[in-house]
Design a protein around this motif. Structure first.
Motif, PDB file in Angstrom:
ATOM      1  N   HIS A 188       0.865  -1.179   0.000  1.00 25.93           N
ATOM      2  CA  HIS A 188       0.000   0.000   0.000  1.00 25.93           C
ATOM      3  C   HIS A 188       0.897   1.222   0.000  1.00 25.93           C
ATOM      4  O   HIS A 188       2.086   1.144   0.347  1.00 25.93           O
ATOM      5  CB  HIS A 188      -0.888  -0.018   1.258  1.00 25.93           C
ATOM      6  CG  HIS A 188      -1.983   0.992   1.270  1.00 25.93           C
ATOM      7  ND1 HIS A 188      -1.787   2.291   1.724  1.00 25.93           N
ATOM      8  CD2 HIS A 188      -3.295   0.920   0.901  1.00 25.93           C
ATOM      9  CE1 HIS A 188      -2.923   2.952   1.634  1.00 25.93           C
ATOM     10  NE2 HIS A 188      -3.853   2.145   1.138  1.00 25.93           N
ATOM     11  N   SER A 189       0.342   2.364  -0.400  1.00 30.26           N
ATOM     12  CA  SER A 189       1.136   3.592  -0.418  1.00 30.26           C
ATOM     13  C   SER A 189       1.648   3.963   0.970  1.00 30.26           C
ATOM     14  O   SER A 189       2.664   4.656   1.109  1.00 30.26           O
ATOM     15  CB  SER A 189       0.292   4.749  -0.981  1.00 30.26           C
ATOM     16  OG  SER A 189      -0.873   4.965  -0.183  1.00 30.26           O
ATOM     17  N   ARG A 190       0.973   3.496   2.018  1.00 30.52           N
ATOM     18  CA  ARG A 190       1.401   3.790   3.388  1.00 30.52           C
ATOM     19  C   ARG A 190       2.441   2.799   3.903  1.00 30.52           C
ATOM     20  O   ARG A 190       2.996   2.984   4.976  1.00 30.52           O
ATOM     21  CB  ARG A 190       0.188   3.794   4.324  1.00 30.52           C
ATOM     22  CG  ARG A 190      -0.832   4.889   4.013  1.00 30.52           C
ATOM     23  CD  ARG A 190      -2.028   4.779   4.937  1.00 30.52           C
ATOM     24  NE  ARG A 190      -3.057   5.747   4.641  1.00 30.52           N
ATOM     25  CZ  ARG A 190      -3.158   6.953   5.190  1.00 30.52           C
ATOM     26  NH1 ARG A 190      -2.257   7.335   6.068  1.00 30.52           N
ATOM     27  NH2 ARG A 190      -4.131   7.779   4.862  1.00 30.52           N
ATOM     28  N   GLY A 191       2.676   1.715   3.178  1.00 27.57           N
ATOM     29  CA  GLY A 191       3.625   0.695   3.607  1.00 27.57           C
ATOM     30  C   GLY A 191       3.019  -0.685   3.418  1.00 27.57           C
ATOM     31  O   GLY A 191       2.129  -0.881   2.579  1.00 27.57           O
ATOM     32  N   LEU A 192       3.485  -1.649   4.217  1.00 29.11           N
ATOM     33  CA  LEU A 192       2.891  -2.983   4.216  1.00 29.11           C
ATOM     34  C   LEU A 192       1.689  -2.921   5.151  1.00 29.11           C
ATOM     35  O   LEU A 192       1.822  -3.052   6.369  1.00 29.11           O
ATOM     36  CB  LEU A 192       3.911  -4.028   4.687  1.00 29.11           C
ATOM     37  CG  LEU A 192       3.436  -5.483   4.672  1.00 29.11           C
ATOM     38  CD1 LEU A 192       3.177  -5.952   3.242  1.00 29.11           C
ATOM     39  CD2 LEU A 192       4.459  -6.390   5.352  1.00 29.11           C
ATOM     40  N   LEU A 193       0.517  -2.731   4.573  1.00 28.26           N
ATOM     41  CA  LEU A 193      -0.696  -2.511   5.359  1.00 28.26           C
ATOM     42  C   LEU A 193      -1.242  -3.830   5.881  1.00 28.26           C
ATOM     43  O   LEU A 193      -1.492  -4.765   5.110  1.00 28.26           O
ATOM     44  CB  LEU A 193      -1.756  -1.818   4.502  1.00 28.26           C
ATOM     45  CG  LEU A 193      -3.102  -1.519   5.167  1.00 28.26           C
ATOM     46  CD1 LEU A 193      -2.932  -0.518   6.305  1.00 28.26           C
ATOM     47  CD2 LEU A 193      -4.105  -1.003   4.139  1.00 28.26           C
ATOM     48  N   ILE A 194      -1.395  -3.919   7.212  1.00 25.78           N
ATOM     49  CA  ILE A 194      -2.021  -5.095   7.809  1.00 25.78           C
ATOM     50  C   ILE A 194      -3.519  -4.978   7.582  1.00 25.78           C
ATOM     51  O   ILE A 194      -4.189  -4.166   8.231  1.00 25.78           O
ATOM     52  CB  ILE A 194      -1.682  -5.197   9.311  1.00 25.78           C
ATOM     53  CG1 ILE A 194      -0.165  -5.356   9.495  1.00 25.78           C
ATOM     54  CG2 ILE A 194      -2.416  -6.374   9.955  1.00 25.78           C
ATOM     55  CD1 ILE A 194       0.289  -5.318  10.945  1.00 25.78           C
ATOM     56  N   GLN A 195      -4.024  -5.752   6.630  1.00 25.65           N
ATOM     57  CA  GLN A 195      -5.417  -5.609   6.178  1.00 25.65           C
ATOM     58  C   GLN A 195      -6.357  -6.285   7.173  1.00 25.65           C
ATOM     59  O   GLN A 195      -6.948  -7.340   6.928  1.00 25.65           O
ATOM     60  CB  GLN A 195      -5.558  -6.219   4.789  1.00 25.65           C
ATOM     61  CG  GLN A 195      -6.870  -5.903   4.088  1.00 25.65           C
ATOM     62  CD  GLN A 195      -7.102  -4.414   3.895  1.00 25.65           C
ATOM     63  OE1 GLN A 195      -8.008  -3.861   4.517  1.00 25.65           O
ATOM     64  NE2 GLN A 195      -6.323  -3.779   3.057  1.00 25.65           N
ATOM     65  N   LEU A 196      -6.490  -5.601   8.322  1.00 26.05           N
ATOM     66  CA  LEU A 196      -7.272  -6.151   9.420  1.00 26.05           C
ATOM     67  C   LEU A 196      -7.552  -5.039  10.423  1.00 26.05           C
ATOM     68  O   LEU A 196      -6.634  -4.308  10.795  1.00 26.05           O
ATOM     69  CB  LEU A 196      -6.467  -7.255  10.106  1.00 26.05           C
ATOM     70  CG  LEU A 196      -7.126  -8.074  11.207  1.00 26.05           C
ATOM     71  CD1 LEU A 196      -8.118  -9.066  10.607  1.00 26.05           C
ATOM     72  CD2 LEU A 196      -6.066  -8.840  11.996  1.00 26.05           C
ATOM     73  N   PRO A 197      -8.810  -4.860  10.858  1.00 25.97           N
ATOM     74  CA  PRO A 197      -9.077  -3.885  11.925  1.00 25.97           C
ATOM     75  C   PRO A 197      -8.319  -4.297  13.182  1.00 25.97           C
ATOM     76  O   PRO A 197      -8.512  -5.400  13.700  1.00 25.97           O
ATOM     77  CB  PRO A 197     -10.599  -3.986  12.125  1.00 25.97           C
ATOM     78  CG  PRO A 197     -11.116  -4.608  10.873  1.00 25.97           C
ATOM     79  CD  PRO A 197     -10.039  -5.537  10.403  1.00 25.97           C
ATOM     80  N   LEU A 198      -7.454  -3.419  13.678  1.00 23.70           N
ATOM     81  CA  LEU A 198      -6.539  -3.797  14.750  1.00 23.70           C
ATOM     82  C   LEU A 198      -6.435  -2.652  15.753  1.00 23.70           C
ATOM     83  O   LEU A 198      -5.820  -1.630  15.474  1.00 23.70           O
ATOM     84  CB  LEU A 198      -5.168  -4.103  14.156  1.00 23.70           C
ATOM     85  CG  LEU A 198      -4.174  -4.908  14.973  1.00 23.70           C
ATOM     86  CD1 LEU A 198      -4.725  -6.292  15.293  1.00 23.70           C
ATOM     87  CD2 LEU A 198      -2.851  -5.022  14.236  1.00 23.70           C
ATOM     88  N   SER A 199      -7.042  -2.826  16.916  1.00 27.53           N
ATOM     89  CA  SER A 199      -7.008  -1.795  17.944  1.00 27.53           C
ATOM     90  C   SER A 199      -5.785  -1.956  18.833  1.00 27.53           C
ATOM     91  O   SER A 199      -5.135  -3.015  18.843  1.00 27.53           O
ATOM     92  CB  SER A 199      -8.273  -1.869  18.809  1.00 27.53           C
ATOM     93  OG  SER A 199      -8.265  -3.049  19.599  1.00 27.53           O
ATOM     94  N   ARG A 200      -5.457  -0.916  19.599  1.00 24.80           N
ATOM     95  CA  ARG A 200      -4.345  -1.011  20.547  1.00 24.80           C
ATOM     96  C   ARG A 200      -4.658  -2.075  21.607  1.00 24.80           C
ATOM     97  O   ARG A 200      -3.766  -2.759  22.082  1.00 24.80           O
ATOM     98  CB  ARG A 200      -4.110   0.356  21.216  1.00 24.80           C
ATOM     99  CG  ARG A 200      -3.600   1.423  20.261  1.00 24.80           C
ATOM    100  CD  ARG A 200      -2.208   1.068  19.764  1.00 24.80           C
ATOM    101  NE  ARG A 200      -1.796   1.975  18.704  1.00 24.80           N
ATOM    102  CZ  ARG A 200      -1.961   1.745  17.415  1.00 24.80           C
ATOM    103  NH1 ARG A 200      -2.554   0.621  17.018  1.00 24.80           N
ATOM    104  NH2 ARG A 200      -1.556   2.604  16.501  1.00 24.80           N
ATOM    105  N   LYS A 201      -5.934  -2.218  21.953  1.00 22.65           N
ATOM    106  CA  LYS A 201      -6.329  -3.235  22.919  1.00 22.65           C
ATOM    107  C   LYS A 201      -6.069  -4.629  22.368  1.00 22.65           C
ATOM    108  O   LYS A 201      -5.618  -5.524  23.096  1.00 22.65           O
ATOM    109  CB  LYS A 201      -7.809  -3.065  23.273  1.00 22.65           C
ATOM    110  CG  LYS A 201      -8.310  -4.047  24.332  1.00 22.65           C
ATOM    111  CD  LYS A 201      -7.581  -3.883  25.648  1.00 22.65           C
ATOM    112  CE  LYS A 201      -8.174  -4.786  26.715  1.00 22.65           C
ATOM    113  NZ  LYS A 201      -7.390  -4.762  27.967  1.00 22.65           N
ATOM    114  N   ASP A 202      -6.349  -4.840  21.059  1.00 19.62           N
ATOM    115  CA  ASP A 202      -6.057  -6.126  20.430  1.00 19.62           C
ATOM    116  C   ASP A 202      -4.574  -6.453  20.532  1.00 19.62           C
ATOM    117  O   ASP A 202      -4.181  -7.565  20.907  1.00 19.62           O
ATOM    118  CB  ASP A 202      -6.476  -6.122  18.959  1.00 19.62           C
ATOM    119  CG  ASP A 202      -7.982  -6.150  18.762  1.00 19.62           C
ATOM    120  OD1 ASP A 202      -8.685  -6.675  19.649  1.00 19.62           O
ATOM    121  OD2 ASP A 202      -8.450  -5.644  17.732  1.00 19.62           O
ATOM    122  N   LEU A 203      -3.731  -5.474  20.189  1.00 20.61           N
ATOM    123  CA  LEU A 203      -2.285  -5.682  20.247  1.00 20.61           C
ATOM    124  C   LEU A 203      -1.825  -5.930  21.681  1.00 20.61           C
ATOM    125  O   LEU A 203      -0.967  -6.779  21.933  1.00 20.61           O
ATOM    126  CB  LEU A 203      -1.556  -4.464  19.659  1.00 20.61           C
ATOM    127  CG  LEU A 203      -1.613  -4.320  18.142  1.00 20.61           C
ATOM    128  CD1 LEU A 203      -1.076  -2.950  17.724  1.00 20.61           C
ATOM    129  CD2 LEU A 203      -0.818  -5.423  17.458  1.00 20.61           C
TER     130      LEU A 203
END
Length: 249
Positions: A188-203
């Motif tokens: 992606h233009s922003r980089g290697l986009l992790i194509q997944l909704p990912l919150s800080r809480k998830d991480l």
């Protein structure tokens, strides 16, 4: 860390979506223990599965429920989380199309060790464990593959426990980002986009730490140019450096 609310993630809508036979066969063929089956054999196995659609945030099953089904993701993403005795949630895995979940070796009295929740709208194929055991009896290659896969998953669980108990949080998060990038990353233009909704809480749940600590380290990763992030999305800008952080002494 960016406070922009727009997201570069692809929006998934399954409205009007149908799990066609061709799509079902394609995703079943991606499941490791079905990969040695012929198309004719796969078609016979497919007839034992039923398809269900779920909405984002809907729970498929809860930790402690009877483990009666094996499931395969056809479209969308599913997250697996376990709850500790203290009531904390630990994110175990994120699943994409072609991934299976549930214990294929479960007995009649076994229960699910995790809760399965839809991260997006999903289409899921399901088969009763009793029917799946008939499949294993009919196709020995499936049974042998299941044994190998379950052994690999046991080793992965041990490695995850080791990471959570011995590695600093910074290394854990770097390792998690690299792993997610390998599995869900798209150029992606922003980089290697992790194509997944990912919150800080998830991480935080995946790393076994607090959301505050996760936000602080993610902010440092962004300042160092390793990632770009926003509301529930992350793009990796320098995977080699993240990998180095995750393994260096």
């Amino acid at each position: 860390m960016s406070d922009k609310r727009e997201t570069p993630l692809t929006s998934l809508s399954l409205e009007g979506h149908h799990c066609t036979v061709d799509l079902r066969l394609a995703k079943l063929g991606m499941v490791p223990f079905f990969q040695d089956l012929s198309e004719e054999q796969l078609r016979k196995v497919n007839k034992k599965f039923t398809a269900n659609h779920y909405s984002k945030g809907e729970t498929i099953y809860r930790q402690g429920d009877s483990a009666t089904m094996l499931r395969v993701v056809v479209a969308g993403n599913v997250k697996l989380a376990a709850h500790t005795l203290e009531g904390e949630s630990v994110l175990l895995d994120m699943l994409q199309p072609g991934d299976f979940f549930g214990n294929p070796m479960a007995g009649s009295k076994d229960i699910y060790d995790e809760t399965a929740e839809n991260q997006t709208s999903t289409c899921i194929l399901s088969i009763r464990i009793s029917d799946f055991k008939e499949v294993m009896s009919r196709y020995p290659s499936v049974a042998m593959s299941v044994l190998d896969i379950m052994a690999d998953r046991l080793n992965e669980s041990r490695q995850r426990i080791q990471h959570l108990t011995t590695l600093p949080v910074k290394k854990r998060l770097a390792h998690i980002l690299v792993t997610l990038g390998n599995k869900f990353g798209e150029k992606h233009s922003r980089g290697l986009l992790i194509q997944l909704p990912l919150s800080r809480k998830d991480l935080a749940n995946m790393a076994g730490t607090s959301a505050e600590t996760t936000s602080r380290i993610m902010s440092q990763f962004q300042e160092d140019g390793l990632i770009t992030s926003g509301r529930q999305w992350v793009a990796i800008n320098d995977k080699p450096k993240l990998l180095h952080i995750s393994v260096k002494d």
